[in-house]
Structure formats: C-alpha cells, structure tokens
Scaffold this active site. Structure first.
Site, PDB file in Angstrom:
ATOM      1  N   ARG A 195       0.856  -1.181   0.000  1.00 45.09           N
ATOM      2  CA  ARG A 195       0.000   0.000   0.000  1.00 45.09           C
ATOM      3  C   ARG A 195       0.894   1.232   0.000  1.00 45.09           C
ATOM      4  NH1 ARG A 195      -3.353  -2.791  -1.543  1.00 45.09           N
ATOM      5  NH2 ARG A 195      -5.527  -3.036  -0.873  1.00 45.09           N
ATOM      6  N   GLU A 222      -4.449   7.534  -5.027  1.00 49.87           N
ATOM      7  CA  GLU A 222      -4.768   6.751  -6.221  1.00 49.87           C
ATOM      8  C   GLU A 222      -6.156   7.123  -6.738  1.00 49.87           C
ATOM      9  OE1 GLU A 222      -4.252   2.591  -5.398  1.00 49.87           O
ATOM     10  OE2 GLU A 222      -2.089   2.776  -5.091  1.00 49.87           O
ATOM     11  N   HIS A 270      -0.962   0.101  -9.861  1.00 49.03           N
ATOM     12  CA  HIS A 270      -1.665  -0.757  -8.902  1.00 49.03           C
ATOM     13  C   HIS A 270      -2.310  -1.947  -9.621  1.00 49.03           C
ATOM     14  CE1 HIS A 270      -3.842  -0.802  -4.751  1.00 49.03           C
ATOM     15  NE2 HIS A 270      -3.531  -2.023  -5.161  1.00 49.03           N
TER      16      HIS A 270
END
Length: 319
Positions: A235, A264, A283
């Site tokens: 993360r 994000e 991601h």
C-alpha cells in the site's frame, strides 16, 4: 422480504458471477458505482451485506446501517473500510487474502530483477543510440545480493520461495511471524534496522494500518545503503512518498519500483512517474484473468456463506 446485497463499486467487465451465485440463494443484488460515503448511506442503509472495492466505507456510513451482517472487500487491504466502526456494531469485515498472491509475488520479483539488471536504463540508452553496457556501470551480481522482506504473510513467503533459486540472502522483519517458519523459507529473521542496513533490495509487504502508515520514511531511508532499491507492492501509505522522492533525487538510495501510491489514481505529475531510477506501475500487480475470476467468485461465495448463517471464512475483525 429476501436479504439485500449491495455492491458499492467495481472495476470489472461484469458481475455475472456474483449475480449467479448470490441470486441462486434468492438474495437481491444491487450494484452501483458510488465512491462517496454520504451518497452510499441511502442505498446501503437496509443492506444485509456490502461488497466494496474502492468506496469510502466510513464510520458515518457504518453507523447508518440497520441490520448489516458483513462488509467484504474485493481484495486484501481493507484500508477504505472503518474496521473499528464495523467491529463496534458487530459487523464482520471480510476480505479475500489469497486470490492474487501468485500475481503480486511474481510482480515483485519481476520488478526486483528488472532493477537488478537495470533493464529500464539499458532500454532507454539503446533507444538513444548507446550500444553496449556502459549505461549500467556499475552492475552487481544478483546472487550476491541481500533481499529484505518487510512483512512475511502469504505474498512475501512466495517471494522468498521464488527467489530461493537465485541464491540471494534473504532477511525478514515481521514481529508477528514465527521465526521457525521464516527459517523454513531459507530466510533469517531480523529487526527492521538491521534489515534496512544490510539489504540491497527492500520489498514492503505489510497492510496499511495506523501502526504501519509511513513506517518507511526519512529516518529509514538514511539507514539504507546508497545502492539499495525499494519495492512496494503493498500500500502506498506504508512508505512516506515525499521522503521516497527526496531519497531518490538526492541519491540516498539508488532506485525504487512502486505499484501503489499515497493517492490513487496517481496524478500524472507525481515525480515517481518521471524519474529514471523508478519503475512505476498502476496498482496492477494483482492482475491476471485467473485472479479476477477467482476474486469475484470468492467474494460472492463468502457473502452467501455469511447470509446463510455461517461464520465467514476470512474475517479480519470478529472471531
């Protein structure tokens, strides 16, 4: 009236599997594309189960739920869910911890090897007409490297297993991991300071919690070798992004590979996207077609399992 399942948001092509599995039990499935917690309150208030991907499942939203039994995440990390608020109301918070572990561990190792062989540097140099290996000098032999794994759950265990054939030394920092298990994977358990000081490659694999937010910051970068590189497929918030950028700009560390970011979707002007010593991906380490179908199926099966009156298979808050 039948039980109601709400899907707050999803990024998949369709939710046919969820409709089939949940519908077969006679449960009503309602799907939305709503991220904001306030907008979700009226559509979730009477839900018996909530499925979410990126939406803000806040304390305010959770407090408004009238008889919800579970909240389940499309994925592993539940940092978009207020777990404490759910626990206070006796609501299960569930995830799917194993759907993409092969993919994320592959992505981690791929990034590591690309950095070790300086493939982005070579590719860029060749495109600019530089024939030869001069752009990569100096280059170390990978098998003589030390890899540090911060965290030792399912994904880093697979990383250790996949790296074993390369002959690297592996250090692990995880206060919750059994030291005998760590050694079974050919790794050595160490404290974080030792891992940071000794490792050539430092790969982060911890969930984002109050305790881990910003755990790799300015002080930690100062403890690393100037030749070290950092990989993050966990993360974004675990690594202090501003400190990472500064460490890269000043040569405090040699490089980084990141699949996750503090904000994000990542903005186009984020410095990490424009640095020659950084590999950046959006991601997507978890992705494969198998992972997607597995995730959607397991989420639906867990919803049915809990609404049928059983204990969840993967619950992170209530025993």
């Amino acid at each position: 009236m039948g039980k109601k399942v709400v899907i707050t948001d999803y990024q998949y092509e369709n939710i046919d599997a969820e409709r089939r599995i949940i519908g077969a039990r006679g449960y009503e499935l309602c799907d939305y594309q709503i991220k904001d917690a306030g907008e979700l309150i009226p559509v979730c208030r009477d839900a018996d189960a909530i499925v979410t991907q990126y939406s803000d499942v806040s304390a305010e939203l959770i407090d408004s739920l009238e008889h919800c039994a579970m909240i389940i995440k499309y994925g592993i990390g539940v940092n978009n869910i207020d777990v404490e608020a759910a626990t206070r109301k006796g609501i299960y918070v569930c995830n799917v911890p194993d759907y993409g572990v092969e993919e994320v561990s592959d992505h981690t190792v791929a990034m590591m090897l690309a950095l070790a062989k300086k493939l982005p540097v070579l590719t860029r140099a060749l495109r600019e007409g530089d024939w030869g290996y001069g752009s990569t000098v100096p280059l170390s032999r990978f098998c003589e490297s030390t890899v540090g794994l911060v965290g030792f759950g399912r994904i880093p265990q697979l990383v250790a297993k996949k790296l074993k054939g390369f002959g690297v030394a592996i250090r692990v920092c995880d206060p919750y991991a059994d030291e005998n298990l760590v050694r079974e994977y050919g790794a050595e358990p160490v404290e974080l300071d030792e891992l940071l000081a000794e490792s050539d490659f430092i790969s982060v694999h911890v969930p984002l919690t109050r305790e881990t937010r910003g755990m790799i910051g300015e002080a930690e970068f100062r403890r690393m070798k100037s030749t070290a590189v950092v990989i993050n497929t966990a993360r974004g918030g675990v690594i202090h992004e501003k400190a990472l950028v500064e460490a890269l700009k000043t040569g405090r560390i040699a490089g980084a590979a990141v699949d996750v970011y503090e904000e994000e979707p990542v903005k186009a002007d984020n410095p990490l996207l424009h640095m020659d010593n950084v590999i950046a991906t959006p991601h997507c380490a978890w992705y494969s077609e198998t992972a997607i179908t597995t995730l959607q199926r397991k989420v639906a099966e867990e919803v049915v399992n809990v609404l049928d009156g059983n204990k969840p298979m993967n619950c992170i808050n209530l025993s």
